[in-house]
Design a protein around this motif. Structure first.
Motif, PDB file in Angstrom:
ATOM      1  N   UNK A   1       8.499  -4.373 -15.403  1.00 20.50           N
ATOM      2  CA  UNK A   1       7.529  -3.307 -15.680  1.00 20.50           C
ATOM      3  C   UNK A   1       6.167  -3.849 -16.076  1.00 20.50           C
ATOM      4  N   UNK A   2       6.104  -5.079 -16.599  1.00 18.51           N
ATOM      5  CA  UNK A   2       4.822  -5.592 -17.096  1.00 18.51           C
ATOM      6  C   UNK A   2       3.920  -6.120 -15.975  1.00 18.51           C
ATOM      7  N   UNK A   3       4.394  -6.120 -14.737  1.00 16.71           N
ATOM      8  CA  UNK A   3       3.584  -6.580 -13.605  1.00 16.71           C
ATOM      9  C   UNK A   3       2.855  -5.391 -12.982  1.00 16.71           C
ATOM     10  N   UNK A   4       1.580  -5.562 -12.720  1.00 11.93           N
ATOM     11  CA  UNK A   4       0.823  -4.498 -12.062  1.00 11.93           C
ATOM     12  C   UNK A   4       1.283  -4.351 -10.609  1.00 11.93           C
ATOM     13  N   UNK A   5       1.534  -3.121 -10.240  1.00 16.19           N
ATOM     14  CA  UNK A   5       2.029  -2.842  -8.896  1.00 16.19           C
ATOM     15  C   UNK A   5       1.083  -1.839  -8.225  1.00 16.19           C
ATOM     16  N   UNK A   6       0.453  -2.272  -7.169  1.00 18.20           N
ATOM     17  CA  UNK A   6      -0.476  -1.416  -6.429  1.00 18.20           C
ATOM     18  C   UNK A   6       0.173  -0.996  -5.114  1.00 18.20           C
ATOM     19  N   UNK A   7       0.275   0.299  -4.899  1.00 20.92           N
ATOM     20  CA  UNK A   7       0.770   0.833  -3.637  1.00 20.92           C
ATOM     21  C   UNK A   7      -0.434   1.418  -2.903  1.00 20.92           C
ATOM     22  N   UNK A   8      -0.769   0.813  -1.776  1.00 25.72           N
ATOM     23  CA  UNK A   8      -1.917   1.277  -0.989  1.00 25.72           C
ATOM     24  C   UNK A   8      -1.417   2.336  -0.005  1.00 25.72           C
TER      25      UNK A   8
ATOM     26  N   UNK B   1     -10.519  -1.151  -6.841  1.00 27.77           N
ATOM     27  CA  UNK B   1      -9.887  -0.842  -8.128  1.00 27.77           C
ATOM     28  C   UNK B   1      -8.783  -1.834  -8.485  1.00 27.77           C
ATOM     29  N   UNK B   2      -8.407  -2.658  -7.525  1.00 25.50           N
ATOM     30  CA  UNK B   2      -7.342  -3.627  -7.764  1.00 25.50           C
ATOM     31  C   UNK B   2      -7.818  -4.686  -8.754  1.00 25.50           C
ATOM     32  N   UNK B   3      -7.052  -4.878  -9.806  1.00 26.79           N
ATOM     33  CA  UNK B   3      -7.330  -5.902 -10.819  1.00 26.79           C
ATOM     34  C   UNK B   3      -6.187  -6.919 -10.765  1.00 26.79           C
ATOM     35  N   UNK B   4      -6.456  -8.025 -10.073  1.00 27.97           N
ATOM     36  CA  UNK B   4      -5.392  -8.997  -9.812  1.00 27.97           C
ATOM     37  C   UNK B   4      -5.815 -10.385 -10.294  1.00 27.97           C
ATOM     38  N   UNK B   5      -6.379 -10.434 -11.485  1.00 26.86           N
ATOM     39  CA  UNK B   5      -6.884 -11.707 -11.995  1.00 26.86           C
ATOM     40  C   UNK B   5      -5.750 -12.680 -12.330  1.00 26.86           C
ATOM     41  N   UNK B   6      -4.660 -12.150 -12.869  1.00 22.53           N
ATOM     42  CA  UNK B   6      -3.566 -13.028 -13.292  1.00 22.53           C
ATOM     43  C   UNK B   6      -2.387 -12.939 -12.324  1.00 22.53           C
ATOM     44  N   UNK B   7      -1.718 -11.814 -12.337  1.00 18.99           N
ATOM     45  CA  UNK B   7      -0.604 -11.620 -11.406  1.00 18.99           C
ATOM     46  C   UNK B   7      -0.464 -10.140 -11.070  1.00 18.99           C
ATOM     47  N   UNK B   8       0.018  -9.885  -9.871  1.00 19.79           N
ATOM     48  CA  UNK B   8       0.156  -8.503  -9.416  1.00 19.79           C
ATOM     49  C   UNK B   8       0.968  -8.448  -8.123  1.00 19.79           C
ATOM     50  N   UNK B   9       1.307  -7.221  -7.751  1.00 16.70           N
ATOM     51  CA  UNK B   9       1.952  -6.931  -6.473  1.00 16.70           C
ATOM     52  C   UNK B   9       1.118  -5.869  -5.758  1.00 16.70           C
ATOM     53  N   UNK B  10       0.916  -6.067  -4.467  1.00  8.49           N
ATOM     54  CA  UNK B  10       0.168  -5.087  -3.666  1.00  8.49           C
ATOM     55  C   UNK B  10       0.983  -4.798  -2.411  1.00  8.49           C
ATOM     56  N   UNK B  11       1.306  -3.528  -2.205  1.00 10.73           N
ATOM     57  CA  UNK B  11       2.117  -3.152  -1.047  1.00 10.73           C
ATOM     58  C   UNK B  11       1.462  -1.991  -0.303  1.00 10.73           C
ATOM     59  N   UNK B  12       1.029  -2.213   0.926  1.00 15.27           N
ATOM     60  CA  UNK B  12       0.563  -1.071   1.745  1.00 15.27           C
ATOM     61  C   UNK B  12       1.774  -0.339   2.328  1.00 15.27           C
ATOM     62  N   UNK B  13       1.689   0.973   2.421  1.00 10.82           N
ATOM     63  CA  UNK B  13       2.808   1.724   2.981  1.00 10.82           C
ATOM     64  C   UNK B  13       3.031   1.368   4.448  1.00 10.82           C
ATOM     65  N   UNK B  14       1.946   1.160   5.193  1.00  8.27           N
ATOM     66  CA  UNK B  14       2.043   0.811   6.598  1.00  8.27           C
ATOM     67  C   UNK B  14       1.374  -0.533   6.845  1.00  8.27           C
ATOM     68  N   UNK B  15       1.937  -1.297   7.757  1.00  7.25           N
ATOM     69  CA  UNK B  15       1.392  -2.606   8.090  1.00  7.25           C
ATOM     70  C   UNK B  15       0.166  -2.450   8.983  1.00  7.25           C
ATOM     71  N   UNK B  16      -0.982  -2.866   8.466  1.00  9.16           N
ATOM     72  CA  UNK B  16      -2.249  -2.753   9.187  1.00  9.16           C
ATOM     73  C   UNK B  16      -2.987  -4.082   9.045  1.00  9.16           C
ATOM     74  N   UNK B  17      -3.098  -4.880  10.112  1.00  9.53           N
ATOM     75  CA  UNK B  17      -3.727  -6.206  10.022  1.00  9.53           C
ATOM     76  C   UNK B  17      -5.138  -6.188   9.415  1.00  9.53           C
TER      77      UNK B  17
END
Length: 545
Positions: free
Chosen positions: A438-445, A498-514
């Protein structure tokens, strides 16, 4: 105006009805956790409304998100989710229950509708009316069309249930063996059940037109008008919470209807005619093309049932034209056709025309009986062929079961189109994120189009499109407070800054877009890429296994 119940009271028929009900239960509950795959965002939205309502103890008659929905379905699935948790099958369980009970209701309503008419002698101790009712129930039990929507978390599956059972209790008033007191009780129950249907699905609004036939017949009974008044009063009570909501929020009453109406087109009359032809043609030819609603390219009816339906229509025009049942079924189909025919979106549309199903199955059952009775009459002087007839009938019903099982659980479930139609890749994302700290920032695009939705406690936060609802449901992060607690952030592709990923984070787009992937790497300071089953993710400052 009534009839003798003893003429049509076969224990054999009830036993067979129970067997058919068990077949219906099997088709609606078997592999419910994996078929259909995934969880479509509209289903997830229903689940999120139910979860939130359960948490705060505030159940609404109407939920305004996602173009607005009558609230009864969400309020019922709240109980299922409370018991079983945030699982797609817990939403669909309620649909399966309504679907199975509708099959049973088709038998009981059919038995009432066909009691007062003699269609010939009994076969194996079962009256013609009961054979028609049993046949209709069986065709409903193994209908791909009905099975499919009985396994999806859409509120529309409730409409045939309330229609069939409400009419069943209403039709009990025509029994000669009921006391006046019990007749008032049956119309009271029928009215309340019928009125609850208004809380199920927007297409149900046309259902009151079906009351014309039974009310005309009831008006000829002793105290008939009083019984009609009792029915309508009970229906009004059931509808009252939703009716009061509409009085306070009139825009929600016509909101979705006005968006998809043919009256926004250049030639509404032409559209109405074409939509009607497409919807009726879908029964025999090419059905709903949406892989969520139908097996692609397949007709909505299995072809032998489609033939029986056509035979039943023909006989209803001739032999059955003076009977209330035949005219009532024609009215039923015409009224239930309206929601799809007056729509300008996705025609033929199996979901919007789902209230036609019981009437279609009654016509198919009439067609089956007409063919069966003629064969049985021919065999009167050829009894040696009777076992062969029984074998052929058994083979026909068994084939229907086998074909339906193969079509649904083998062909349709394993289609690639079905996987993506239910956004199974979003479910993979949600389940994977649930396993992360839970302590990891998780961004869902949320890089998928849809109606913007905000949670009740977002308080000015930017709304995100509907596709996000699947991940939100599985991770229990629809309310903003839950997102904050679990470090979840849902953002659009335009808000990557808005993504703040200075230390550690997860970023997941719903759809794969190059192109989007390149932007994410640049903005989030070159995170690493990992390809998972059904999705990709970017991560920084952590190990991914």
């Amino acid at each position: 105006m009534g009839y003798d119940i003893n003429m049509h009271n076969s224990r054999k028929a009830v036993f067979i009805a129970v067997v058919i009900f068990l077949i219906a239960v099997f088709f609606r509950f078997w592999m419910l956790g994996s078929s259909p795959p995934g969880l479509y965002p509209d289903e997830a939205m229903n689940g999120n409304n139910a979860l939130y309502a359960g948490k705060i103890g505030n159940f609404s008659a109407f939920y305004s998100e996602n173009n607005g929905r009558e609230g009864l379905f969400m309020n019922i699935i709240a109980a299922s989710l409370w018991f079983f948790g945030n699982e797609p099958w817990a939403i669909r369980l309620v649909s399966a229950i309504f679907g199975a009970l509708t099959v049973l209701g088709v038998f009981y309503l059919g038995r009432e509708l066909f009691r007062s008419v003699s269609y010939g002698k009994k076969l194996v101790g079962i009256s013609a009316g009961e054979i028609i009712a049993l046949s209709a129930s069986f065709f409903m039990a193994v209908s791909f069309w009905h099975i499919n929507f009985s396994r999806i978390g859409f509120r529309a599956i409730m409409a045939p249930f309330f229609l069939v059972w409400g009419l069943y209790f209403l039709w009990l008033v025509f029994r000669d063996n009921l006391s006046e007191k019990n007749k008032y009780l049956t119309v009271l129950a029928g009215g309340f059940i019928f009125g609850l249907g208004a809380n199920s699905y927007i297409a149900y609004r046309v259902a009151p037109l079906l009351l014309i036939a039974p009310f005309l017949k009831m008006a000829k009974l002793r105290f008939g008008y009083k019984k009609i008044a009792v029915f309508l009063a009970a229906a009004l009570i059931a509808f009252l919470p939703l009716g009061l909501y509409y009085l306070q929020n009139p825009g929600d009453f016509l909101g979705r209807t006005s968006q998809i109406s043919i009256f926004s087109e250049i030639s509404p009359v032409k559209s109405l005619a074409l939509n009607s032809l497409k919807t009726l043609g879908a029964l025999w030819f090419s059905g709903d093309q949406n892989p969520r609603h139908n097996l692609p390219e397949a007709a909505l009816l299995w072809w032998p049932v489609g033939i029986l339906f056509a035979v039943g229509l023909i006989f209803s025009i001739g032999k059955y034209r003076r009977e209330y049942s035949a005219g009532f079924f024609w009215l039923w189909i015409a009224v239930s056709l309206a929601p799809a025919a007056f729509s300008s979106e996705g025609v033929p549309h199996a979901l919007r025309s789902i209230m036609m199903l019981p009437a279609i199955m009654y016509f198919a059952a009439i067609g089956f009986w007409e063919i069966l009775s003629r064969i049985a009459g021919w065999l009167d002087s050829r009894l040696e062929y009777f076992p062969k007839l029984i074998f052929l009938i058994a083979a026909f019903f068994a084939s229907n079961i086998i074909i339906t099982y193969s079509d649904y659980f083998t062909r349709w479930t394993n289609l690639r189109e079905t996987y993506f139609a239910f956004n199974a890749n979003y479910v993979e994302i949600g389940r994977w994120l649930n396993r992360q700290p839970e302590d990891i920032k998780k961004y869902v695009v949320v890089n998928a189009a849809g109606v913007p939705v905000s949670a009740p406690d977002d308080y000015g936060s930017k709304s995100v499109p509907m596709p996000s609802q699947t991940v939100m449901f599985l991770t229990d992060t629809w309310p903003q407070s839950e997102r904050t607690k679990k470090n979840f952030y849902y953002i659009s592709p335009q808000d990557l800054d808005l993504i703040d990923c200075k230390v550690r984070c997860l970023i997941i787009p719903l759809e794969n877009d190059p192109k989007l992937n390149s932007r994410i790497r640049l903005i989030a300071d070159a995170p690493r890429l990992s390809v998972r089953p059904g999705f990709i993710l970017f991560y920084k400052g952590m190990d991914i296994k």
